[in-house]
Design an enzyme around this catalytic site. Structure first.
Site, PDB file in Angstrom:
ATOM      1  N   ARG A 127     -19.983  15.239  -5.137  1.00 45.66           N
ATOM      2  CA  ARG A 127     -18.617  15.612  -5.636  1.00 45.66           C
ATOM      3  C   ARG A 127     -18.822  16.908  -6.319  1.00 45.66           C
ATOM      4  O   ARG A 127     -19.541  17.245  -7.330  1.00 45.66           O
ATOM      5  CB  ARG A 127     -18.036  14.714  -6.436  1.00 45.66           C
ATOM      6  CG  ARG A 127     -18.493  14.669  -8.014  1.00 45.66           C
ATOM      7  CD  ARG A 127     -17.334  13.645  -8.700  1.00 45.66           C
ATOM      8  NE  ARG A 127     -18.146  13.034  -9.855  1.00 45.66           N
ATOM      9  CZ  ARG A 127     -18.789  13.699 -10.726  1.00 45.66           C
ATOM     10  NH1 ARG A 127     -18.687  14.841 -11.282  1.00 45.66           N
ATOM     11  NH2 ARG A 127     -19.288  12.766 -11.801  1.00 45.66           N
ATOM     12  N   HIS A 184     -16.015  14.694 -12.737  1.00 44.42           N
ATOM     13  CA  HIS A 184     -15.634  13.427 -12.204  1.00 44.42           C
ATOM     14  C   HIS A 184     -14.066  13.364 -12.293  1.00 44.42           C
ATOM     15  O   HIS A 184     -13.391  12.721 -11.555  1.00 44.42           O
ATOM     16  CB  HIS A 184     -15.957  12.475 -13.353  1.00 44.42           C
ATOM     17  CG  HIS A 184     -15.416  11.077 -13.480  1.00 44.42           C
ATOM     18  ND1 HIS A 184     -15.716  10.118 -12.445  1.00 44.42           N
ATOM     19  CD2 HIS A 184     -14.614  10.266 -14.117  1.00 44.42           C
ATOM     20  CE1 HIS A 184     -14.986   9.144 -12.585  1.00 44.42           C
ATOM     21  NE2 HIS A 184     -14.443   9.241 -13.728  1.00 44.42           N
ATOM     22  N   TYR A 209     -23.979  17.360 -17.725  1.00 43.87           N
ATOM     23  CA  TYR A 209     -25.095  16.252 -17.136  1.00 43.87           C
ATOM     24  C   TYR A 209     -25.591  16.743 -16.012  1.00 43.87           C
ATOM     25  O   TYR A 209     -26.697  16.178 -15.290  1.00 43.87           O
ATOM     26  CB  TYR A 209     -24.535  15.058 -16.956  1.00 43.87           C
ATOM     27  CG  TYR A 209     -23.240  15.088 -16.278  1.00 43.87           C
ATOM     28  CD1 TYR A 209     -23.222  14.867 -14.869  1.00 43.87           C
ATOM     29  CD2 TYR A 209     -21.902  14.896 -17.121  1.00 43.87           C
ATOM     30  CE1 TYR A 209     -21.832  14.808 -14.285  1.00 43.87           C
ATOM     31  CE2 TYR A 209     -20.750  14.791 -16.325  1.00 43.87           C
ATOM     32  CZ  TYR A 209     -20.746  14.692 -14.877  1.00 43.87           C
ATOM     33  OH  TYR A 209     -19.583  14.537 -14.306  1.00 43.87           O
TER      34      TYR A 209
HETATM   35  C1  LIG Z   1     -15.409  -2.318 -14.658  1.00 48.27           C
HETATM   36  C2  LIG Z   1     -15.266  -0.625 -14.916  1.00 48.27           C
HETATM   37  N1  LIG Z   1     -16.168  -0.198 -15.992  1.00 48.27           N
HETATM   38  C3  LIG Z   1     -16.011   1.123 -16.087  1.00 48.27           C
HETATM   39  C4  LIG Z   1     -14.940   1.796 -15.694  1.00 48.27           C
HETATM   40  C5  LIG Z   1     -14.903   3.205 -16.160  1.00 48.27           C
HETATM   41  N2  LIG Z   1     -15.303   4.161 -14.851  1.00 48.27           N
HETATM   42  C6  LIG Z   1     -14.373   4.694 -14.084  1.00 48.27           C
HETATM   43  S1  LIG Z   1     -15.157   5.786 -13.027  1.00 48.27           S
HETATM   44  C7  LIG Z   1     -16.575   5.246 -13.409  1.00 48.27           C
HETATM   45  C8  LIG Z   1     -17.866   5.936 -12.622  1.00 48.27           C
HETATM   46  C9  LIG Z   1     -18.062   5.287 -11.400  1.00 48.27           C
HETATM   47  O1  LIG Z   1     -19.098   5.754 -10.551  1.00 48.27           O
HETATM   48  P1  LIG Z   1     -19.086   5.748  -9.169  1.00 48.27           P
HETATM   49  O2  LIG Z   1     -19.158   4.226  -8.631  1.00 48.27           O
HETATM   50  O3  LIG Z   1     -20.460   6.217  -8.732  1.00 48.27           O
HETATM   51  O4  LIG Z   1     -17.856   6.438  -8.409  1.00 48.27           O
HETATM   52  P2  LIG Z   1     -17.378   8.011  -8.396  1.00 48.27           P
HETATM   53  O5  LIG Z   1     -16.584   7.817  -9.626  1.00 48.27           O
HETATM   54  O6  LIG Z   1     -18.695   8.890  -8.422  1.00 48.27           O
HETATM   55  O7  LIG Z   1     -16.463   8.026  -7.159  1.00 48.27           O
HETATM   56  C10 LIG Z   1     -16.681   4.579 -14.446  1.00 48.27           C
HETATM   57  C11 LIG Z   1     -17.817   4.112 -15.588  1.00 48.27           C
HETATM   58  C12 LIG Z   1     -14.069   1.142 -14.803  1.00 48.27           C
HETATM   59  N3  LIG Z   1     -13.229   2.022 -14.037  1.00 48.27           N
HETATM   60  N4  LIG Z   1     -14.361  -0.099 -14.424  1.00 48.27           N
END
Ligand SMILES: Cc1ncc(C[n+]2csc(CCOP(=O)(O)OP(=O)(O)O)c2C)c(N)n1
Ligand SMILES: [Mg+2]
Lengths: 334, 397
Positions: free
Chosen positions: B289, B293, B302
């Site tokens: 990306r 975020h 980071y």
């Molecule tokens: C169960 C849960 N824990 C924590 C979060 C908070 N959170 C939202 S997005 C994220 C990162 C997820 O990363 P990834 O799966 O790599 O997807 P990306 O955002 O990179 O598309 C986190 C920790 C959440 N939404 N759901």
């Protein structure tokens, strides 16, 4: 009329629902060939085939999440959590999806799932087999939560749960599985949202649900010796809750004790006590009191009798309903 | 299972067998139980980063050129949408926006590989995939604008609400795909998921349920290298996320997620695999990306600029454009026309997002249950009275 057990009535409700509606699928852990560890699904796989009653991988979140997907296709999943405490891995699915999908999508999606939870104690179960988890579900908007205390209700409430357009957490009191009564099935009793007066009385109202109902009834019988004529209301439907029946009873009697097996703090009984107090203040001759489990992790089998609401504890509590119009000495500042 | 002496004895002769003795073949072959399940160690790639075609592959035939042109068009529009949505956050029109810029090939390629009747299970990251699927962008942004949760009709659009609790959508996809197959329909479900979310239990439960029930699901991991700030190295020690299929009996593949041609080819084959009744398929797409975020995140804390710059050279939109131009399938006029479409799309979105949407507090009680409980009816009346009192006061002023 034949004598039957609550377990058999639940089994009959599942079988009749499956016979009446081919969208109904029953699944979970050991529910297939074995018929469930409590035999509630006994014979369903043999009768309806392993496409309609089947075992799944041992993964409660997966079971409930799978049910969400199935329900999105128009099917009617009925899932079993093997024991109360083993439903916790599914909590995220229940709280974040099952309960919310209708609301999140403004009604475009609904997931009419029934989650059956054998719950509560009194069976000498070892650790993690006896939790009263109803408050977690009742605290979650979007879920209906019901719990039978009688054989007829077990059948009727489960049939209604399966027909209901909303997700239902169906709490089955384990200690009542093998309680029996004369029952003519298929029975239909009062619908969701209705509490039922199980015993009429004039002096005080005992409000109870699930495993606490027999305790309340026994206490009411015993109370006659003390000269009290107690009314017993069986809540049955925790959500939606029947304020009308409960408050009508308390307005008549002027005194109320709420009894639950679960630990008391922030429990369903606390909610009921608050609602009664709000609605019946001027009719009350005494504060609304509660009898509940202790605020401890569910104890080991040899100690559970101290934890569970007993007839004696109920009667002791009834005795504190200010019959002489004096303040409860417990609450008077030293 | 039995551990009788017989069982032990039966096992032992094998170890004493001379190395050259023929292996009994009467029993089921025990060759390599993971054969056909281990993903190739290298991601599938059909275009190099500059857009030059690599040698053709029998296993992944290049998609028809009309599809590639459509892929390009939707990627350009998708990128413009993404930039517009980011701009809307700056104007305070959106509470938050998780950009997927840089992931266009994955976002668009995945939905293009599906039929209209298939189901998509998106995460919060997939706004661009949803617009590429034809969902009204205003309805896609309802969640982030904050006037409701899900703005589109999931049943009509065959697209589940964007899922924020990580990985929870994976089991829904398994259940839906199984339910459709159970009722004799050949629907495929595609579950999007991020690299970080593959650590969540529901990813594993979803793979396992889909595999055990042979549900037609494509699990599509966009490995964009970060979960907010947490790098991939903190999610897994596996050689690649595609390897996670092996333990569940799910075949998998890695793909260069910034190679639109490869993404579409791999997705197309995975969807065919699922639709033909062979069960689920797992894809790991390597992508990045380009933005933080969300607009609220500071990615400089980071990751460093050099890393981001390196990925600029692998831009999926430019890569496809170069390729199609080389093939004579795209010229300046066509590129300009598509850019114009993208501008018009963004302008329309901007305009329709200009005014604050009307929200009605009374609607809060509408879809909690099919019918409101008596308690909700009471609360609704209380709110109605509060609102009436407020408007009386307004009127008196
Ligand atoms: C169960 C849960 N824990 C924590 C979060 C908070 N959170 C939202 S997005 C994220 C990162 C997820 O990363 P990834 O799966 O790599 O997807 P990306 O955002 O990179 O598309 C986190 C920790 C959440 N939404 N759901
Ligand atoms: Mg990520």
């Amino acid at each position: 009329m034949a004598t039957t057990t609550m377990a058999k009535a639940l089994n009959a409700a599942l079988a009749d629902a499956m016979a009446d509606d081919e969208r109904v699928l029953v699944f979970g852990e050991d529910v297939g060939q074995l018929g469930g560890v409590f035999r509630i699904t006994d014979g369903l796989q043999a009768r309806f085939g392993d496409k309609r009653c089947f075992d799944t991988p041992l993964a409660e979140s997966g079971i409930v999440g799978f049910a969400v997907g199935l329900a999105m296709t128009g099917l009617r999943p009925v899932v079993e959590m093997q024991f109360d405490a083993f439903g916790y891995p599914a909590f995220e699915q229940i709280a974040s999806h099952v309960a919310k999908l209708r609301n999140r999508t403004r009604g475009a999606l609904s997931v009419p799932i029934v989650i059956r939870v054998p719950y509560a104690g009194g069976i000498g179960g070892v650790e993690h087999h006896c939790d009263s988890s109803e408050a977690y579900y009742a605290h979650t908007p979007g879920l209906k939560v019901v719990t039978p205390a009688t054989v007829d209700d077990a059948y009727s409430l489960l049939r209604e749960a399966i027909e209901d357009p909303d997700p239902v957490v169906f709490m089955e009191p384990k200690k009542l599985y093998f309680s029996s009564a004369e029952a003519e099935l298929p029975a239909r009793t009062a619908p969701f949202g209705k509490a039922v007066v199980r015993r009429a009385g004039t002096d005080a109202t005992l409000v109870a649900y699930g495993p606490a109902v027999p305790v309340a009834l026994e206490a009411a019988e015993a109370a006659r010796e003390e000269g009290w004529d107690l009314e017993v209301v069986d809540v049955r439907s925790i959500v939606p809750f029947d304020d009308a029946t409960v408050t009508a009873s308390v307005r008549r009697t002027g005194r109320c004790v709420v009894i639950q097996e679960a630990q008391g703090f922030a429990g369903v009984g606390a909610e009921i006590a608050a609602r009664v107090q709000e609605r019946c203040f001027h009719a009350l001759h005494a504060p609304v009191l509660r009898v509940s489990g202790l605020d401890i992790p569910y104890p080991a089998p040899m100690l559970e009798h101290t934890h569970l609401p007993s007839v004696d504890r109920v009667l002791d509590t009834v005795a504190r309903l200010q019959w002489d119009d004096q303040p409860d000495s417990r609450w008077v500042a030293a | 299972m039995t551990t009788t002496p017989q069982a032990v004895r039966r096992a032992s002769p094998r170890s004493r067998r001379p190395a050259d003795a023929p292996v009994a073949t009467a029993a089921a072959p025990v060759a390599d139980p993971s054969a056909g399940l281990l993903p190739a160690t290298e991601p599938v790639r059909l275009l190099d980063p500059s857009g030059t075609p690599l040698p053709a592959r029998d296993d992944y035939p290049e998609p028809p050129v009309a599809e590639l042109r459509e892929l390009y068009r939707r990627m350009v529009v998708g990128r413009r949408f993404d930039i517009q949505a980011t701009a809307l956050t700056k104007q305070g029109k959106l509470a938050v926006y998780p950009s997927s810029r840089g992931q266009e090939a994955c976002q668009v390629g995945a939905v293009l590989a599906l039929r209209e009747g298939d189901w998509v299970f998106p995460t919060y990251r997939e706004s661009m995939a949803l617009t590429a699927r034809g969902i009204d962008p205003v309805e896609v942004l309802t969640l982030l604008r904050g006037d409701w949760h899900c703005g589109y009709d999931p049943a009509a659009m065959r697209t589940a609400p964007q899922c924020t609790p990580l990985a929870t959508q994976c089991v829904h996809a398994a259940g839906l795909a199984y339910g459709e197959a159970y009722q004799g329909r050949d629907t495929v479900a595609l579950a999007f998921i991020g690299d970080g979310a593959t650590s969540e239990g529901d990813f594993h439960e979803g793979l396992n349920f889909a595999a055990v029930f042979k549900a037609p699901v494509v699990f599509f991991v966009q490995n964009n290298k970060y979960a907010i700030s947490v790098p991939l190295s903190r999610q897994t020690a596996a050689p690649s996320l595609a390897y996670k299929g092996v333990g569940y009996g799910v075949p998998s593949e890695q793909v260069d997620g910034n190679d639109p041609v490869a993404v579409l080819a791999v997705l197309t084959r995975a969807v065919q695999h699922a639709r033909s009744g062979r069960g689920p398929f797992l894809i790991e797409a390597h992508t990045y990306r380009m933005e933080a975020h969300t607009n609220a995140d500071d990615a400089t804390r980071y990751r460093d600029g050099a890393e981001v710059d390196a990925w600029r050279d692998r831009d999926p939109v430019a890569r496809l454009e170069t390729y199609l131009r080389e093939r004579g399938e795209l010229d300046d006029a066509a590129v300009a026309a598509i850019a114009e479409q993208a501008e018009a799309y963004a302008a329309d979105l901007r305009e329709r997002m200009h005014d604050k949407p009307a929200v009605d507090p009374m609607s809060l009680f509408d879809h909690v249950y099919a019918e409101p409980t008596p308690q909700l009816v009471e609360q609704r009346e209380q709110v109605r009275a509060e609102l009436a009192a407020d408007s009386d006061q307004e009127g008196a002023r």
